[in-house]
Scaffold this motif. Structure first.
Motif, PDB file in Angstrom:
ATOM      1  N   MET A  17       0.832  -1.201   0.000  1.00 21.02           N
ATOM      2  CA  MET A  17       0.000   0.000   0.000  1.00 21.02           C
ATOM      3  C   MET A  17       0.873   1.261   0.000  1.00 21.02           C
ATOM      4  O   MET A  17       1.859   1.337   0.728  1.00 21.02           O
ATOM      5  CB  MET A  17      -0.904   0.010   1.233  1.00 21.02           C
ATOM      6  N   PHE A  18       0.488   2.229  -0.831  1.00 22.54           N
ATOM      7  CA  PHE A  18       1.218   3.502  -0.808  1.00 22.54           C
ATOM      8  C   PHE A  18       0.300   4.700  -0.566  1.00 22.54           C
ATOM      9  O   PHE A  18       0.777   5.830  -0.436  1.00 22.54           O
ATOM     10  CB  PHE A  18       2.017   3.708  -2.102  1.00 22.54           C
ATOM     11  N   HIS A  19      -1.013   4.455  -0.506  1.00 21.03           N
ATOM     12  CA  HIS A  19      -1.919   5.565  -0.182  1.00 21.03           C
ATOM     13  C   HIS A  19      -3.206   5.014   0.414  1.00 21.03           C
ATOM     14  O   HIS A  19      -3.737   3.998  -0.046  1.00 21.03           O
ATOM     15  CB  HIS A  19      -2.272   6.385  -1.435  1.00 21.03           C
ATOM     16  N   SER A  20      -3.722   5.705   1.413  1.00 17.68           N
ATOM     17  CA  SER A  20      -5.075   5.464   1.897  1.00 17.68           C
ATOM     18  C   SER A  20      -5.638   6.787   2.377  1.00 17.68           C
ATOM     19  O   SER A  20      -4.950   7.560   3.049  1.00 17.68           O
ATOM     20  CB  SER A  20      -5.087   4.432   3.034  1.00 17.68           C
ATOM     21  N   GLY A  21      -6.870   7.071   1.997  1.00 14.41           N
ATOM     22  CA  GLY A  21      -7.482   8.327   2.396  1.00 14.41           C
ATOM     23  C   GLY A  21      -8.088   9.037   1.207  1.00 14.41           C
ATOM     24  O   GLY A  21      -8.349   8.439   0.152  1.00 14.41           O
ATOM     25  N   ALA A  22      -8.295  10.323   1.363  1.00 15.55           N
ATOM     26  CA  ALA A  22      -8.969  11.105   0.331  1.00 15.55           C
ATOM     27  C   ALA A  22      -7.980  11.611  -0.715  1.00 15.55           C
ATOM     28  O   ALA A  22      -6.816  11.893  -0.413  1.00 15.55           O
ATOM     29  CB  ALA A  22      -9.695  12.282   0.975  1.00 15.55           C
ATOM     30  N   LEU A  23      -8.461  11.699  -1.947  1.00 13.51           N
ATOM     31  CA  LEU A  23      -7.749  12.373  -3.029  1.00 13.51           C
ATOM     32  C   LEU A  23      -8.627  13.519  -3.496  1.00 13.51           C
ATOM     33  O   LEU A  23      -9.834  13.343  -3.697  1.00 13.51           O
ATOM     34  CB  LEU A  23      -7.489  11.427  -4.200  1.00 13.51           C
ATOM     35  N   CYS A  24      -8.039  14.695  -3.669  1.00 13.94           N
ATOM     36  CA  CYS A  24      -8.801  15.866  -4.082  1.00 13.94           C
ATOM     37  C   CYS A  24      -8.124  16.529  -5.276  1.00 13.94           C
ATOM     38  O   CYS A  24      -6.891  16.652  -5.301  1.00 13.94           O
ATOM     39  CB  CYS A  24      -8.919  16.868  -2.940  1.00 13.94           C
ATOM     40  N   GLY A  25      -8.920  16.934  -6.251  1.00 13.74           N
ATOM     41  CA  GLY A  25      -8.369  17.599  -7.421  1.00 13.74           C
ATOM     42  C   GLY A  25      -7.754  16.616  -8.386  1.00 13.74           C
ATOM     43  O   GLY A  25      -8.267  15.522  -8.608  1.00 13.74           O
ATOM     44  N   VAL A  26      -6.607  16.989  -8.965  1.00  9.28           N
ATOM     45  CA  VAL A  26      -5.937  16.171  -9.976  1.00  9.28           C
ATOM     46  C   VAL A  26      -4.720  15.489  -9.336  1.00  9.28           C
ATOM     47  O   VAL A  26      -3.856  16.171  -8.762  1.00  9.28           O
ATOM     48  CB  VAL A  26      -5.484  17.022 -11.179  1.00  9.28           C
ATOM     49  N   THR A  27      -4.668  14.165  -9.438  1.00  6.44           N
ATOM     50  CA  THR A  27      -3.566  13.398  -8.848  1.00  6.44           C
ATOM     51  C   THR A  27      -2.914  12.539  -9.916  1.00  6.44           C
ATOM     52  O   THR A  27      -3.485  11.536 -10.356  1.00  6.44           O
ATOM     53  CB  THR A  27      -4.072  12.489  -7.713  1.00  6.44           C
ATOM     54  N   PRO A  28      -1.712  12.919 -10.396  1.00  2.24           N
ATOM     55  CA  PRO A  28      -1.012  12.066 -11.366  1.00  2.24           C
ATOM     56  C   PRO A  28      -0.399  10.859 -10.676  1.00  2.24           C
ATOM     57  O   PRO A  28       0.161  10.971  -9.583  1.00  2.24           O
ATOM     58  CB  PRO A  28       0.068  12.993 -11.935  1.00  2.24           C
ATOM     59  N   ILE A  29      -0.513   9.695 -11.302  1.00  3.72           N
ATOM     60  CA  ILE A  29       0.062   8.457 -10.783  1.00  3.72           C
ATOM     61  C   ILE A  29       1.083   7.969 -11.808  1.00  3.72           C
ATOM     62  O   ILE A  29       0.710   7.412 -12.838  1.00  3.72           O
ATOM     63  CB  ILE A  29      -1.009   7.368 -10.549  1.00  3.72           C
ATOM     64  N   PRO A  30       2.371   8.203 -11.570  1.00  6.48           N
ATOM     65  CA  PRO A  30       3.379   7.819 -12.573  1.00  6.48           C
ATOM     66  C   PRO A  30       3.538   6.312 -12.657  1.00  6.48           C
ATOM     67  O   PRO A  30       3.294   5.577 -11.695  1.00  6.48           O
ATOM     68  CB  PRO A  30       4.652   8.487 -12.045  1.00  6.48           C
ATOM     69  N   ALA A  31       3.976   5.860 -13.831  1.00  9.93           N
ATOM     70  CA  ALA A  31       4.324   4.449 -13.998  1.00  9.93           C
ATOM     71  C   ALA A  31       5.641   4.193 -13.282  1.00  9.93           C
ATOM     72  O   ALA A  31       6.531   5.036 -13.268  1.00  9.93           O
ATOM     73  CB  ALA A  31       4.454   4.118 -15.482  1.00  9.93           C
ATOM     74  N   GLN A  32       5.762   3.018 -12.678  1.00 12.65           N
ATOM     75  CA  GLN A  32       6.999   2.622 -12.016  1.00 12.65           C
ATOM     76  C   GLN A  32       7.495   1.328 -12.644  1.00 12.65           C
ATOM     77  O   GLN A  32       6.736   0.346 -12.732  1.00 12.65           O
ATOM     78  CB  GLN A  32       6.776   2.451 -10.512  1.00 12.65           C
ATOM     79  N   ALA A  33       8.738   1.335 -13.077  1.00 16.16           N
ATOM     80  CA  ALA A  33       9.295   0.198 -13.818  1.00 16.16           C
ATOM     81  C   ALA A  33       9.104  -1.107 -13.047  1.00 16.16           C
ATOM     82  O   ALA A  33       9.436  -1.202 -11.866  1.00 16.16           O
ATOM     83  CB  ALA A  33      10.775   0.424 -14.097  1.00 16.16           C
ATOM     84  N   GLY A  34       8.557  -2.100 -13.732  1.00 14.44           N
ATOM     85  CA  GLY A  34       8.406  -3.427 -13.154  1.00 14.44           C
ATOM     86  C   GLY A  34       7.247  -3.587 -12.198  1.00 14.44           C
ATOM     87  O   GLY A  34       7.069  -4.666 -11.630  1.00 14.44           O
ATOM     88  N   LEU A  35       6.443  -2.533 -12.021  1.00 15.01           N
ATOM     89  CA  LEU A  35       5.358  -2.594 -11.031  1.00 15.01           C
ATOM     90  C   LEU A  35       4.013  -2.263 -11.664  1.00 15.01           C
ATOM     91  O   LEU A  35       3.916  -1.376 -12.525  1.00 15.01           O
ATOM     92  CB  LEU A  35       5.627  -1.616  -9.887  1.00 15.01           C
ATOM     93  N   GLY A  36       2.991  -2.983 -11.211  1.00 15.35           N
ATOM     94  CA  GLY A  36       1.632  -2.620 -11.537  1.00 15.35           C
ATOM     95  C   GLY A  36       1.018  -1.884 -10.365  1.00 15.35           C
ATOM     96  O   GLY A  36       1.689  -1.620  -9.356  1.00 15.35           O
ATOM     97  N   GLN A  37      -0.259  -1.543 -10.489  1.00 19.47           N
ATOM     98  CA  GLN A  37      -0.932  -0.835  -9.402  1.00 19.47           C
ATOM     99  C   GLN A  37      -2.365  -1.343  -9.270  1.00 19.47           C
ATOM    100  O   GLN A  37      -3.010  -1.699 -10.259  1.00 19.47           O
ATOM    101  CB  GLN A  37      -0.923   0.672  -9.649  1.00 19.47           C
ATOM    102  N   LEU A  38      -2.824  -1.360  -8.028  1.00 20.28           N
ATOM    103  CA  LEU A  38      -4.183  -1.778  -7.725  1.00 20.28           C
ATOM    104  C   LEU A  38      -4.806  -0.710  -6.835  1.00 20.28           C
ATOM    105  O   LEU A  38      -4.267  -0.392  -5.765  1.00 20.28           O
ATOM    106  CB  LEU A  38      -4.173  -3.132  -7.018  1.00 20.28           C
ATOM    107  N   HIS A  39      -5.909  -0.142  -7.287  1.00 10.68           N
ATOM    108  CA  HIS A  39      -6.590   0.917  -6.553  1.00 10.68           C
ATOM    109  C   HIS A  39      -7.996   0.458  -6.186  1.00 10.68           C
ATOM    110  O   HIS A  39      -8.692  -0.143  -7.007  1.00 10.68           O
ATOM    111  CB  HIS A  39      -6.702   2.189  -7.399  1.00 10.68           C
ATOM    112  N   LEU A  40      -8.407   0.763  -4.985  1.00 10.62           N
ATOM    113  CA  LEU A  40      -9.755   0.469  -4.531  1.00 10.62           C
ATOM    114  C   LEU A  40     -10.467   1.781  -4.228  1.00 10.62           C
ATOM    115  O   LEU A  40     -10.062   2.532  -3.331  1.00 10.62           O
ATOM    116  CB  LEU A  40      -9.724  -0.412  -3.283  1.00 10.62           C
ATOM    117  N   LEU A  41     -11.482   2.071  -5.007  1.00 12.57           N
ATOM    118  CA  LEU A  41     -12.283   3.285  -4.796  1.00 12.57           C
ATOM    119  C   LEU A  41     -13.412   2.947  -3.835  1.00 12.57           C
ATOM    120  O   LEU A  41     -14.299   2.152  -4.147  1.00 12.57           O
ATOM    121  CB  LEU A  41     -12.856   3.769  -6.134  1.00 12.57           C
ATOM    122  N   LYS A  42     -13.368   3.555  -2.659  1.00 18.64           N
ATOM    123  CA  LYS A  42     -14.414   3.321  -1.657  1.00 18.64           C
ATOM    124  C   LYS A  42     -15.581   4.285  -1.843  1.00 18.64           C
ATOM    125  O   LYS A  42     -16.740   3.923  -1.688  1.00 18.64           O
ATOM    126  CB  LYS A  42     -13.840   3.474  -0.244  1.00 18.64           C
TER     127      LYS A  42
END
Length: 274
Positions: A17-42
């Motif tokens: 996990m690298f984030h938990s909580g609120a996101l407001c406005g525009v949030t760029p999520i850069p690609a990271q070599a060799g890694l995927g990402q999993l996001h859960l929108l509550k």
């Protein structure tokens, strides 16, 4: 037959996990070599942008990027959106057969994930709480969620061809599981067709159509994936050759050179950290 167990034993997956909580406005999520990402929108709404794709999600949703892909989230600056996000690493990286089989992007409403409901509920409670050991618990729960995602993608036939299509097939998956569980065995076409409960000609045609390769080509590629993982761990070539079904290091080297363009030692040297 367990369609995923042998693959996950050979090619494990981990999450952090690298984030938990609120996101407001525009949030760029850069690609990271060799890694995927999993996001859960509550809680949304959330607009997701990558490439030319612009999609807004209003209900709780799982967003999965198996491979590196830059994206950004756009939310209302006042109300925001509640999210829990994790980096995902598949052992073996880009050569992991699961990574190769998965779509570029998966969006799955949480309401469709009935079997994972208890896990998701616990993950959200941990992510928005303050219990000790929180990070470790959430990381493990994300890994469980990932297995549920893989199950779901096989159930719904997420891809028309490739490994997931073969694993979703009611007969072909039996032969794939057999190869995954015992890649060192000398598998013949009649052996595999018999396991699938099909005639040799029907099996060969169905396998090529679903998976996109002949059974022999698939097995050869799978063996090389395993060999690459063992090379990364520094295991000796003699041990690797036996484990992936080659009678000698010379036979392994020939197959590796034919499939990867370099010898095992050259490949290992190129992969070694600087």
């Amino acid at each position: 037959m367990d369609r995923l167990n042998a693959l996950l034993q050979r090619f494990s997956v981990s999450a952090r996990m690298f984030h938990s909580g609120a996101l407001c406005g525009v949030t760029p999520i850069p690609a990271q070599a060799g890694l995927g990402q999993l996001h859960l929108l509550k809680r949304g709404p959330l607009r997701v942008e990558h490439g030319r794709r612009r999609t807004t999600y209003d209900e709780p949703t799982l967003l999965f990027y198996p491979r590196p892909l830059a994206h950004r989230f756009v939310t209302d600056v006042d109300t925001g959106a509640d999210m829990v996000c994790a980096l995902v690493e598949f052992n073996g990286g880009a050569v992991n057969p699961l990574v190769q089989a998965l779509p570029e992007f998966v969006a799955m409403p949480l309401a469709q994930m009935d079997e994972a409901a208890l896990v998701l509920d616990l993950l959200f409670r941990e992510a928005f709480g303050a219990q000790c050991g929180r990070q470790s618990v959430i990381d493990r729960l994300f890994e469980v969620v990932l297995i549920h995602v893989l199950r779901r993608l096989m159930q719904v036939g997420a891809t028309q061809d490739g490994l997931l299509a073969g694993m979703a097939h009611p007969q072909l998956h039996k032969a794939l599981v057999a190869m995954h569980e015992d890649p060192a065995r000398i598998w013949s076409l009649p052996d595999l067709a018999g396991i699938a409960g099909m005639s040799r000609s029907s099996f060969a045609a169905a396998f090529k159509q679903a998976v996109g390769k002949t059974p022999g080509d698939y097995l050869a590629a799978f063996r090389l994936c395993i060999a690459q993982g063992m090379l990364r761990r520094g295991l000796p070539l003699k041990h690797i050759a036996q484990d992936v079904g080659y009678g000698s290091t010379a036979a392994l080297s020939r197959a590796f050179k034919a499939g990867c363009g370099v010898s095992p030692r050259e490949w290992r040297n190129a992969e070694a950290p600087a």
